[in-house]
Design an enzyme around this catalytic site. Structure first.
Site, PDB file in Angstrom:
ATOM      1  N   TYR A 195      -1.366 -12.065  -5.732  1.00  0.00           N
ATOM      2  CA  TYR A 195      -1.071 -11.138  -6.589  1.00  0.00           C
ATOM      3  C   TYR A 195      -2.423 -10.801  -7.610  1.00  0.00           C
ATOM      4  CZ  TYR A 195       3.428 -10.220  -4.789  1.00  0.00           C
ATOM      5  OH  TYR A 195       4.571  -9.999  -3.990  1.00  0.00           O
ATOM      6  N   ARG A 236      -4.961  -8.679  -5.529  1.00  0.00           N
ATOM      7  CA  ARG A 236      -4.524  -7.386  -5.426  1.00  0.00           C
ATOM      8  C   ARG A 236      -4.511  -6.808  -7.024  1.00  0.00           C
ATOM      9  NH1 ARG A 236       1.049  -7.693  -2.857  1.00  0.00           N
ATOM     10  NH2 ARG A 236       1.191  -5.264  -3.635  1.00  0.00           N
ATOM     11  N   ASN A 271       5.727   1.689  -5.562  1.00  0.00           N
ATOM     12  CA  ASN A 271       4.500   0.942  -5.629  1.00  0.00           C
ATOM     13  C   ASN A 271       4.267   0.029  -7.050  1.00  0.00           C
ATOM     14  OD1 ASN A 271       4.174   2.131  -3.319  1.00  0.00           O
ATOM     15  ND2 ASN A 271       2.830   4.021  -4.354  1.00  0.00           N
ATOM     16  N   HIS A 325      10.035  -1.657  -8.312  1.00  0.00           N
ATOM     17  CA  HIS A 325       9.697  -3.003  -7.532  1.00  0.00           C
ATOM     18  C   HIS A 325       8.615  -3.746  -8.787  1.00  0.00           C
ATOM     19  CE1 HIS A 325      10.705  -1.798  -3.244  1.00  0.00           C
ATOM     20  NE2 HIS A 325      12.031  -1.933  -3.832  1.00  0.00           N
ATOM     21  N   CYS A 333       2.413 -17.751 -22.079  1.00  0.00           N
ATOM     22  CA  CYS A 333       3.335 -16.305 -22.310  1.00  0.00           C
ATOM     23  C   CYS A 333       2.965 -16.044 -23.946  1.00  0.00           C
ATOM     24  CB  CYS A 333       4.765 -16.748 -22.139  1.00  0.00           C
ATOM     25  SG  CYS A 333       5.533 -15.437 -23.024  1.00  0.00           S
ATOM     26  N   THR A 383       6.735   6.463   2.305  1.00  0.00           N
ATOM     27  CA  THR A 383       7.503   5.057   2.490  1.00  0.00           C
ATOM     28  C   THR A 383       8.262   5.012   3.979  1.00  0.00           C
ATOM     29  OG1 THR A 383       9.282   3.908   1.564  1.00  0.00           O
ATOM     30  CG2 THR A 383       9.438   6.346   1.246  1.00  0.00           C
ATOM     31  N   SER A 384       8.413   3.801   4.510  1.00  0.00           N
ATOM     32  CA  SER A 384       8.463   3.565   5.843  1.00  0.00           C
ATOM     33  C   SER A 384      10.317   3.689   5.913  1.00  0.00           C
ATOM     34  CB  SER A 384       8.043   2.325   6.438  1.00  0.00           C
ATOM     35  OG  SER A 384       8.713   1.180   5.380  1.00  0.00           O
ATOM     36  N   ASN A 428       5.264  12.376   5.119  1.00  0.00           N
ATOM     37  CA  ASN A 428       4.982  11.046   5.791  1.00  0.00           C
ATOM     38  C   ASN A 428       3.720  11.339   6.687  1.00  0.00           C
ATOM     39  OD1 ASN A 428       4.650   8.497   6.993  1.00  0.00           O
ATOM     40  ND2 ASN A 428       6.612   7.879   6.129  1.00  0.00           N
ATOM     41  N   LEU A 429       3.110  10.519   6.624  1.00  0.00           N
ATOM     42  CA  LEU A 429       1.887  10.510   7.985  1.00  0.00           C
ATOM     43  C   LEU A 429       2.647  10.733   9.319  1.00  0.00           C
ATOM     44  CD1 LEU A 429      -1.073  10.485   8.134  1.00  0.00           C
ATOM     45  CD2 LEU A 429      -1.020   8.053   8.342  1.00  0.00           C
TER      46      LEU A 429
HETATM   47  C1  BJW Z   1       1.305   7.592   4.748  1.00  0.00           C
HETATM   48  C2  BJW Z   1      -0.261   7.527   4.480  1.00  0.00           C
HETATM   49  C3  BJW Z   1      -0.880   8.717   4.226  1.00  0.00           C
HETATM   50  C4  BJW Z   1       0.412   5.726   5.353  1.00  0.00           C
HETATM   51  N1  BJW Z   1      -0.031   9.742   3.714  1.00  0.00           N
HETATM   52  N2  BJW Z   1       2.121   8.786   4.259  1.00  0.00           N
HETATM   53  C5  BJW Z   1      21.007  -3.440   3.406  1.00  0.00           C
HETATM   54  C6  BJW Z   1      20.471  -3.590   4.598  1.00  0.00           C
HETATM   55  C7  BJW Z   1      19.743  -4.582   5.228  1.00  0.00           C
HETATM   56  C8  BJW Z   1      18.991  -5.514   4.100  1.00  0.00           C
HETATM   57  C9  BJW Z   1      19.204  -5.345   2.755  1.00  0.00           C
HETATM   58  C10 BJW Z   1      20.193  -4.330   2.293  1.00  0.00           C
HETATM   59  N3  BJW Z   1      20.168  -4.407   1.044  1.00  0.00           N
HETATM   60  C11 BJW Z   1      19.057  -5.365   0.615  1.00  0.00           C
HETATM   61  C12 BJW Z   1      18.713  -5.916   1.649  1.00  0.00           C
HETATM   62  C13 BJW Z   1      17.681  -6.903   1.684  1.00  0.00           C
HETATM   63  C14 BJW Z   1      16.277  -6.563   1.376  1.00  0.00           C
HETATM   64  C15 BJW Z   1      15.765  -5.669   2.550  1.00  0.00           C
HETATM   65  O1  BJW Z   1      15.919  -4.367   2.268  1.00  0.00           O
HETATM   66  N4  BJW Z   1      15.202  -6.058   3.255  1.00  0.00           N
HETATM   67  C16 BJW Z   1      14.751  -5.258   4.525  1.00  0.00           C
HETATM   68  C17 BJW Z   1      13.634  -6.094   5.181  1.00  0.00           C
HETATM   69  C18 BJW Z   1      15.819  -4.965   5.423  1.00  0.00           C
HETATM   70  N5  BJW Z   1      16.058  -5.733  -0.272  1.00  0.00           N
HETATM   71  C19 BJW Z   1      16.109  -6.690  -1.149  1.00  0.00           C
HETATM   72  O2  BJW Z   1      15.944  -7.962  -1.134  1.00  0.00           O
HETATM   73  C20 BJW Z   1      15.812  -5.812  -2.416  1.00  0.00           C
HETATM   74  N6  BJW Z   1      16.735  -6.270  -3.174  1.00  0.00           N
HETATM   75  C21 BJW Z   1      18.201  -5.981  -3.383  1.00  0.00           C
HETATM   76  O3  BJW Z   1      18.571  -5.248  -2.269  1.00  0.00           O
HETATM   77  O4  BJW Z   1      18.936  -6.335  -4.267  1.00  0.00           O
HETATM   78  C22 BJW Z   1      20.379  -6.101  -4.334  1.00  0.00           C
HETATM   79  C23 BJW Z   1      20.872  -5.024  -4.363  1.00  0.00           C
HETATM   80  C24 BJW Z   1      21.990  -4.436  -3.980  1.00  0.00           C
HETATM   81  C25 BJW Z   1      22.492  -3.309  -4.085  1.00  0.00           C
HETATM   82  C26 BJW Z   1      21.840  -2.381  -4.849  1.00  0.00           C
HETATM   83  C27 BJW Z   1      20.605  -2.613  -5.553  1.00  0.00           C
HETATM   84  C28 BJW Z   1      20.025  -3.990  -5.285  1.00  0.00           C
HETATM   85  C29 BJW Z   1      14.321  -6.133  -3.084  1.00  0.00           C
HETATM   86  C30 BJW Z   1      13.412  -5.507  -2.331  1.00  0.00           C
HETATM   87  C31 BJW Z   1      11.731  -5.743  -2.740  1.00  0.00           C
HETATM   88  C32 BJW Z   1      10.847  -5.457  -1.931  1.00  0.00           C
HETATM   89  N7  BJW Z   1       9.654  -5.818  -2.442  1.00  0.00           N
HETATM   90  C33 BJW Z   1       8.326  -5.283  -1.619  1.00  0.00           C
HETATM   91  C34 BJW Z   1       7.315  -6.496  -2.136  1.00  0.00           C
HETATM   92  C35 BJW Z   1       6.922  -6.832  -3.588  1.00  0.00           C
HETATM   93  C36 BJW Z   1       5.829  -5.646  -4.014  1.00  0.00           C
HETATM   94  C37 BJW Z   1       4.447  -6.189  -3.744  1.00  0.00           C
HETATM   95  O5  BJW Z   1       3.868  -7.238  -3.326  1.00  0.00           O
HETATM   96  O6  BJW Z   1       3.350  -5.382  -3.614  1.00  0.00           O
HETATM   97  O7  BJW Z   1       8.011  -4.066  -2.162  1.00  0.00           O
HETATM   98  S1  BJW Z   1       8.362  -5.338  -0.087  1.00  0.00           S
HETATM   99  C38 BJW Z   1       7.223  -3.974   0.284  1.00  0.00           C
HETATM  100  O8  BJW Z   1       8.214  -3.080   0.887  1.00  0.00           O
HETATM  101  C39 BJW Z   1       7.059  -3.452  -1.192  1.00  0.00           C
HETATM  102  C40 BJW Z   1       7.169  -2.164  -1.032  1.00  0.00           C
HETATM  103  O9  BJW Z   1       7.593  -1.475  -2.296  1.00  0.00           O
HETATM  104  C41 BJW Z   1       8.551  -2.029  -0.005  1.00  0.00           C
HETATM  105  C42 BJW Z   1       8.343  -0.463   0.868  1.00  0.00           C
HETATM  106  O10 BJW Z   1       7.332  -0.411   1.335  1.00  0.00           O
HETATM  107  P1  BJW Z   1       6.692   0.949   1.828  1.00  0.00           P
HETATM  108  O11 BJW Z   1       6.315   1.365   0.446  1.00  0.00           O
HETATM  109  O12 BJW Z   1       7.830   1.764   2.455  1.00  0.00           O
HETATM  110  O13 BJW Z   1       5.495   0.710   2.766  1.00  0.00           O
HETATM  111  P2  BJW Z   1       5.282   0.632   4.200  1.00  0.00           P
HETATM  112  O14 BJW Z   1       4.071  -0.034   4.555  1.00  0.00           O
HETATM  113  O15 BJW Z   1       6.515   0.336   4.725  1.00  0.00           O
HETATM  114  O16 BJW Z   1       5.266   2.103   4.817  1.00  0.00           O
HETATM  115  C43 BJW Z   1       4.195   2.995   4.450  1.00  0.00           C
HETATM  116  C44 BJW Z   1       4.651   4.402   4.698  1.00  0.00           C
HETATM  117  O17 BJW Z   1       3.519   5.215   4.356  1.00  0.00           O
HETATM  118  C45 BJW Z   1       4.659   4.682   6.311  1.00  0.00           C
HETATM  119  O18 BJW Z   1       5.715   5.218   6.643  1.00  0.00           O
HETATM  120  C46 BJW Z   1       3.380   5.308   6.652  1.00  0.00           C
HETATM  121  O19 BJW Z   1       3.478   6.205   7.783  1.00  0.00           O
HETATM  122  C47 BJW Z   1       3.047   6.169   5.583  1.00  0.00           C
HETATM  123  N8  BJW Z   1       1.761   6.536   5.229  1.00  0.00           N
HETATM  124  N9  BJW Z   1      -0.453   6.258   5.147  1.00  0.00           N
HETATM  125  C48 BJW Z   1       1.586   9.821   3.821  1.00  0.00           C
HETATM  126  N10 BJW Z   1      -1.852   8.762   3.867  1.00  0.00           N
END
Ligand code: BJW
Length: 236
Positions: free
Chosen positions: A56, A59, A92, A109, A136, A176-177, A201-202
């Site tokens: 981090y 980043r 983000n 997040h 802290c 977002t994916s 989305n792209l």
């Molecule tokens: C373009 C482009 C251009 C490119 N123009 N577009 C239900 C079912 C299954 C699993 C779960 C579930 N509920 C919870 C879970 C578990 C888990 C989860 O989802 N796991 C999955 C792997 C299935 N979720 C959690 O643990 C979350 N907490 C939680 O659920 O708590 C309990 C709760 C219960 C009920 C209600 C509420 C809460 C926490 C999730 C934390 C995610 N953290 C991260 C990393 C930390 C941040 C960091 O280090 O930076 O966050 S993971 C990572 O993915 C990051 C992002 O914010 C997140 C999403 O990614 P994003 O933004 O979609 O990026 P990409 O790379 O995936 O996609 C990019 C997109 O852009 C693509 O589509 C491209 O096509 C597009 N693109 N260029 C337009 N120029």
């Protein structure tokens, strides 16, 4: 485009891709460079805090050389000029929405430029490194961690987000994916509330089929054009 009154926007890594910030799941993206379990879970942090703090720190440092792109700037214009209710939710952890001119951004997040103290639980603006274990500023404990929501942790502001989704008439997902919950489920919440749903989305995302409409292309082109549409309909 119809005249909408209550809009919820969800942004993901794709909106910052053209600003030079790596996305997660693309070829060569962050999850190909690092194991999720190592750098984005509380267990990974407990096992190897140096690795996670360095990940981090790097980043956070890289953010300084990135600039907002026309998509961030267009959403800031929407915030200024849209007369209805608008909630901008981002997954983000960068600050490009704010630097693009948005004032009201909900970082579900967490944020790279924030530190969370695991002793007193206070969140502090943070621009420096953490690997050197600084104290802290509130309780002096050397217990700071990145203020990032890792897998298995509860995202921020869920009450506010669900409440806005329940009453919105337009939900727009940008770059977002749709692979990570709970954000991936917002489109279904919005649909259940009767909202029109739009995916920008792209390329088709995992959740694209759940939307009423998908527009494909780079965010820097799609978002300004969509904002023009919304504002011109509101004027008409
Ligand atoms: C373009 C482009 C251009 C490119 N123009 N577009 C239900 C079912 C299954 C699993 C779960 C579930 N509920 C919870 C879970 C578990 C888990 C989860 O989802 N796991 C999955 C792997 C299935 N979720 C959690 O643990 C979350 N907490 C939680 O659920 O708590 C309990 C709760 C219960 C009920 C209600 C509420 C809460 C926490 C999730 C934390 C995610 N953290 C991260 C990393 C930390 C941040 C960091 O280090 O930076 O966050 S993971 C990572 O993915 C990051 C992002 O914010 C997140 C999403 O990614 P994003 O933004 O979609 O990026 P990409 O790379 O995936 O996609 C990019 C997109 O852009 C693509 O589509 C491209 O096509 C597009 N693109 N260029 C337009 N120029």
């Amino acid at each position: 485009m119809a005249d909408f009154k209550r809009i919820v926007i969800l942004t993901g890594a794709g909106i910052s891709a053209e600003s030079g910030i790596d996305t997660f799941r693309a070829a060569g993206g962050l999850w190909e460079q690092h194991r999720i379990d190592d750098v984005a879970t509380p267990e990974g942090f407990a096992r190897n805090p140096d690795l996670v703090l360095s990940f981090y720190d790097k980043r956070r440092a890289a953010l300084a050389s990135a600039s907002p792109n026309p998509a961030h700037v267009a959403l800031a214009r929407l915030e200024r000029e849209f007369a209805g209710e608008l909630l901008l939710v981002t997954q983000n952890v960068d600050d490009l929405h704010e630097r693009g001119g948005s004032f009201r951004v909900l970082h579900m997040h967490g944020e790279l430029q924030s530190a969370l103290c695991t002793s007193c639980e206070v969140r502090t603006r943070w621009h420096d490194t953490m690997r050197n274990r600084p104290p802290c500023p509130v309780c002096q404990a050397r217990s700071l961690r990145p203020d990032i929501v890792w897998f298995g942790e509860m995202p921020y502001e869920m009450g506010r987000i669900y409440s806005a989704l329940e009453s919105c008439d337009l939900f727009v997902s940008i770059g977002t994916s749709g692979a990570v919950y709970p954000a991936a489920g917002f489109v279904q919440e919005a649909r259940a509330a009767g909202a029109y749903t739009l995916d920008l989305n792209l390329e088709p995302s995992e959740g694209s089929r759940l939307f009423d409409e998908s527009r494909l292309g780079p965010a820097s082109l799609l978002v300004p054009a969509w904002v023009d549409d919304v504002l011109s309909c509101a004027e008409a």
